[in-house]
Design an enzyme around this catalytic site. Structure first.
Site, PDB file in Angstrom:
ATOM      1  N   ASP A   1       0.844  -1.196   0.000  1.00  0.00           N
ATOM      2  CA  ASP A   1       0.000   0.000   0.000  1.00  0.00           C
ATOM      3  C   ASP A   1       0.879   1.244   0.000  1.00  0.00           C
ATOM      4  O   ASP A   1       2.020   1.223   0.457  1.00  0.00           O
ATOM      5  CB  ASP A   1      -0.931   0.034   1.221  1.00  0.00           C
ATOM      6  CG  ASP A   1      -2.225   0.789   0.947  1.00  0.00           C
ATOM      7  OD1 ASP A   1      -3.281   0.143   0.790  1.00  0.00           O
ATOM      8  OD2 ASP A   1      -2.183   2.034   0.857  1.00  0.00           O
TER       9      ASP A   1
ATOM     10  N   ASP B   1       4.128   3.055  -4.309  1.00  0.00           N
ATOM     11  CA  ASP B   1       3.062   3.475  -5.226  1.00  0.00           C
ATOM     12  C   ASP B   1       3.109   2.521  -6.419  1.00  0.00           C
ATOM     13  O   ASP B   1       4.175   2.346  -7.023  1.00  0.00           O
ATOM     14  CB  ASP B   1       3.360   4.920  -5.669  1.00  0.00           C
ATOM     15  CG  ASP B   1       2.233   5.523  -6.498  1.00  0.00           C
ATOM     16  OD1 ASP B   1       1.603   4.794  -7.288  1.00  0.00           O
ATOM     17  OD2 ASP B   1       2.018   6.740  -6.362  1.00  0.00           O
TER      18      ASP B   1
ATOM     19  N   ASN C   1      -5.072  -4.974  -6.838  1.00  0.00           N
ATOM     20  CA  ASN C   1      -6.291  -4.364  -6.305  1.00  0.00           C
ATOM     21  C   ASN C   1      -6.209  -2.837  -6.245  1.00  0.00           C
ATOM     22  O   ASN C   1      -7.221  -2.157  -6.377  1.00  0.00           O
ATOM     23  CB  ASN C   1      -6.559  -4.930  -4.905  1.00  0.00           C
ATOM     24  CG  ASN C   1      -7.615  -4.128  -4.171  1.00  0.00           C
ATOM     25  OD1 ASN C   1      -8.803  -4.229  -4.445  1.00  0.00           O
ATOM     26  ND2 ASN C   1      -7.177  -3.284  -3.232  1.00  0.00           N
TER      27      ASN C   1
ATOM     28  N   TYR D   1     -11.869   6.083 -16.079  1.00  0.00           N
ATOM     29  CA  TYR D   1     -11.885   4.900 -15.204  1.00  0.00           C
ATOM     30  C   TYR D   1     -12.490   3.700 -15.943  1.00  0.00           C
ATOM     31  O   TYR D   1     -11.950   2.593 -15.878  1.00  0.00           O
ATOM     32  CB  TYR D   1     -12.697   5.238 -13.959  1.00  0.00           C
ATOM     33  CG  TYR D   1     -12.844   4.144 -12.932  1.00  0.00           C
ATOM     34  CD1 TYR D   1     -11.765   3.729 -12.148  1.00  0.00           C
ATOM     35  CD2 TYR D   1     -14.089   3.531 -12.707  1.00  0.00           C
ATOM     36  CE1 TYR D   1     -11.915   2.748 -11.170  1.00  0.00           C
ATOM     37  CE2 TYR D   1     -14.249   2.551 -11.730  1.00  0.00           C
ATOM     38  CZ  TYR D   1     -13.152   2.161 -10.973  1.00  0.00           C
ATOM     39  OH  TYR D   1     -13.307   1.184 -10.000  1.00  0.00           O
TER      40      TYR D   1
ATOM     41  N   LYS E   1     -10.348   0.351 -16.582  1.00  0.00           N
ATOM     42  CA  LYS E   1     -10.781  -0.940 -16.040  1.00  0.00           C
ATOM     43  C   LYS E   1     -10.995  -1.944 -17.177  1.00  0.00           C
ATOM     44  O   LYS E   1     -10.735  -3.143 -17.009  1.00  0.00           O
ATOM     45  CB  LYS E   1     -12.036  -0.764 -15.189  1.00  0.00           C
ATOM     46  CG  LYS E   1     -11.780  -0.023 -13.877  1.00  0.00           C
ATOM     47  CD  LYS E   1     -10.691  -0.718 -13.063  1.00  0.00           C
ATOM     48  CE  LYS E   1     -10.630  -0.336 -11.617  1.00  0.00           C
ATOM     49  NZ  LYS E   1      -9.508  -0.981 -10.910  1.00  0.00           N
TER      50      LYS E   1
HETATM   51  N1  NAD Z   1     -15.450  -0.123  -3.745  1.00  0.00           N
HETATM   52  C1  NAD Z   1     -16.135  -0.328  -4.851  1.00  0.00           C
HETATM   53  O1  NAD Z   1     -17.352  -0.163  -4.895  1.00  0.00           O
HETATM   54  C2  NAD Z   1     -15.430  -0.799  -6.111  1.00  0.00           C
HETATM   55  C3  NAD Z   1     -16.205  -1.169  -7.207  1.00  0.00           C
HETATM   56  C4  NAD Z   1     -15.580  -1.627  -8.354  1.00  0.00           C
HETATM   57  C5  NAD Z   1     -14.209  -1.718  -8.409  1.00  0.00           C
HETATM   58  N2  NAD Z   1     -13.465  -1.349  -7.331  1.00  0.00           N
HETATM   59  C6  NAD Z   1     -12.011  -1.476  -7.447  1.00  0.00           C
HETATM   60  O2  NAD Z   1     -11.529  -2.230  -6.350  1.00  0.00           O
HETATM   61  C7  NAD Z   1     -10.246  -1.766  -5.957  1.00  0.00           C
HETATM   62  C8  NAD Z   1     -10.261  -1.410  -4.479  1.00  0.00           C
HETATM   63  O3  NAD Z   1     -11.311  -0.485  -4.249  1.00  0.00           O
HETATM   64  P1  NAD Z   1     -11.588   0.123  -2.792  1.00  0.00           P
HETATM   65  O4  NAD Z   1     -12.938   0.745  -2.854  1.00  0.00           O
HETATM   66  O5  NAD Z   1     -11.297  -0.881  -1.746  1.00  0.00           O
HETATM   67  O6  NAD Z   1     -10.462   1.293  -2.795  1.00  0.00           O
HETATM   68  P2  NAD Z   1      -9.983   2.258  -1.609  1.00  0.00           P
HETATM   69  O7  NAD Z   1      -9.694   3.575  -2.235  1.00  0.00           O
HETATM   70  O8  NAD Z   1     -10.916   2.193  -0.450  1.00  0.00           O
HETATM   71  O9  NAD Z   1      -8.621   1.564  -1.142  1.00  0.00           O
HETATM   72  C9  NAD Z   1      -7.570   1.463  -2.036  1.00  0.00           C
HETATM   73  C10 NAD Z   1      -6.283   1.188  -1.286  1.00  0.00           C
HETATM   74  O10 NAD Z   1      -5.230   1.267  -2.248  1.00  0.00           O
HETATM   75  C11 NAD Z   1      -4.245   2.175  -1.808  1.00  0.00           C
HETATM   76  N3  NAD Z   1      -3.712   2.865  -2.970  1.00  0.00           N
HETATM   77  C12 NAD Z   1      -4.314   3.849  -3.664  1.00  0.00           C
HETATM   78  N4  NAD Z   1      -3.520   4.249  -4.664  1.00  0.00           N
HETATM   79  C13 NAD Z   1      -2.396   3.497  -4.595  1.00  0.00           C
HETATM   80  C14 NAD Z   1      -1.208   3.458  -5.354  1.00  0.00           C
HETATM   81  N5  NAD Z   1      -1.017   4.295  -6.386  1.00  0.00           N
HETATM   82  N6  NAD Z   1      -0.257   2.563  -5.012  1.00  0.00           N
HETATM   83  C15 NAD Z   1      -0.439   1.740  -3.963  1.00  0.00           C
HETATM   84  N7  NAD Z   1      -1.540   1.735  -3.195  1.00  0.00           N
HETATM   85  C16 NAD Z   1      -2.516   2.615  -3.510  1.00  0.00           C
HETATM   86  C17 NAD Z   1      -4.924   3.127  -0.855  1.00  0.00           C
HETATM   87  O11 NAD Z   1      -4.001   3.685   0.082  1.00  0.00           O
HETATM   88  C18 NAD Z   1      -5.970   2.212  -0.209  1.00  0.00           C
HETATM   89  O12 NAD Z   1      -5.438   1.563   0.934  1.00  0.00           O
HETATM   90  C19 NAD Z   1      -9.914  -0.587  -6.874  1.00  0.00           C
HETATM   91  O13 NAD Z   1      -9.139  -1.046  -7.953  1.00  0.00           O
HETATM   92  C20 NAD Z   1     -11.290  -0.144  -7.345  1.00  0.00           C
HETATM   93  O14 NAD Z   1     -11.221   0.515  -8.592  1.00  0.00           O
HETATM   94  C21 NAD Z   1     -14.046  -0.883  -6.184  1.00  0.00           C
END
Ligand code: NAD
Length: 249
Positions: A37, A63, A90, A160, A164
């Site tokens: 992370d 990152d 993720n 986005y 994706k």
């Molecule tokens: N939550 C939803 O409804 C949803 C729906 C569809 C897809 N997604 C996808 O699922 C994944 C996780 O979503 P979430 O809602 O848990 O996200 P979130 O933003 O709550 O958490 C993401 C985590 O990734 C870390 N992060 C962000 N940018 C980063 C980087 N450049 N390098 C390393 N770490 C990084 C953040 O610090 C955080 O801990 C994402 O790819 C998102 O696009 C989420």
């Protein structure tokens, strides 16, 4: 014997929400976890939760857009645990992370770069970082967390939705290239999943309230794919039926 003993999973964005749910689910089943992370405190908090369960974990703070950081994290994970069996891409997100959701016509180039880099280049960087060792081991699972945005599009998230969809295209093409090494490459496309404890209602066909999903719904699917040896190049939609069509009021 737990389901994923002697198995190492590298999970990006594992400091909170979906990524944390995936990391904890692997640990619960006995896996070692490389908790990746940007946010050091959250990564360390996930490591502590895993250690409290009696499994092993290390934090890798980088990152995903930083290719060197990804390669260093993979090397450190291999040094620590001997191998990486599974990578979960993720970390990702939309312009909402910058609080810059706009119509595409108004999107600035920096925001477009941010969204494409975090989702596409991030996935490519981490995948390239683990592939040489997986090829050498003749074994691996690569699972990327895409989104239903790739399948049906989401308004004000053109970048986005495109990024994706790129993850799904990459998954299909890479599955063809690395199948000979018993490496399976798949995608999961979540719908609306709870974030920071905030759940969604009237968004799906499931339950009387049409509720959204939980990180555990995605984690269950990740562990299912991580345990399969004959599914590759696929995208599994995990959305409570949201993309089936409009939800009646
Ligand atoms: N939550 C939803 O409804 C949803 C729906 C569809 C897809 N997604 C996808 O699922 C994944 C996780 O979503 P979430 O809602 O848990 O996200 P979130 O933003 O709550 O958490 C993401 C985590 O990734 C870390 N992060 C962000 N940018 C980063 C980087 N450049 N390098 C390393 N770490 C990084 C953040 O610090 C955080 O801990 C994402 O790819 C998102 O696009 C989420």
């Amino acid at each position: 014997m737990k389901r994923f003993e002697n198995f190492t999973a590298m999970v990006t964005g594992a400091g909170r929400n979906i990524g944390e749910g995936i990391a904890l689910a692997f640990a619960r089943e006995g896996a070692n976890v490389i908790v990746c992370d940007l946010d050091e405190n959250n990564a360390k908090a996930t490591v502590e939760k895993i250690e409290a369960m009696g499994s092993r974990a290390i934090a890798a703070v980088f990152d995903v857009r930083d290719r060197d950081g990804a390669f260093k994290a993979a090397a450190e994970g291999i040094r620590h645990f001997g191998k990486i069996d599974c990578l979960v891409n993720n970390a990702g997100g939309s312009a909402w992370l910058l609080r810059k959701l706009t119509k595409f016509v108004d999107a600035d180039p920096e925001t477009l770069d941010f969204v494409l880099d975090i989702n596409i280049k991030g996935t490519m960087n981490c995948t390239q970082a683990v592939l040489p060792s997986m090829i050498e081991n003749r074994y691996g699972k690569i699972i990327s967390i895409s989104s239903i945005a790739a399948v049906c599009g989401i308004q004000y998230r053109v970048d986005y939705s495109a990024a994706k969809a790129a993850q799904i295209g990459m998954t299909r093409a890479l599955a063809m290239e690395v199948g000979e090494y018993n490496i399976c490459v798949n995608c999961i496309s979540p719908g609306a999943i709870e974030r920071d404890g905030n759940s969604f209602k009237r968004m799906t066909y499931l339950g009387e309230d049409g509720h959204g999903g939980k990180p555990s719904d995605i984690a269950d699917t990740v562990l299912f794919l991580a345990g399969q040896d004959y599914i590759t190049g696929q995208n599994i939609v995990v959305d409570g039926g949201r993309v089936l069509g409009p939800i009646p009021n």
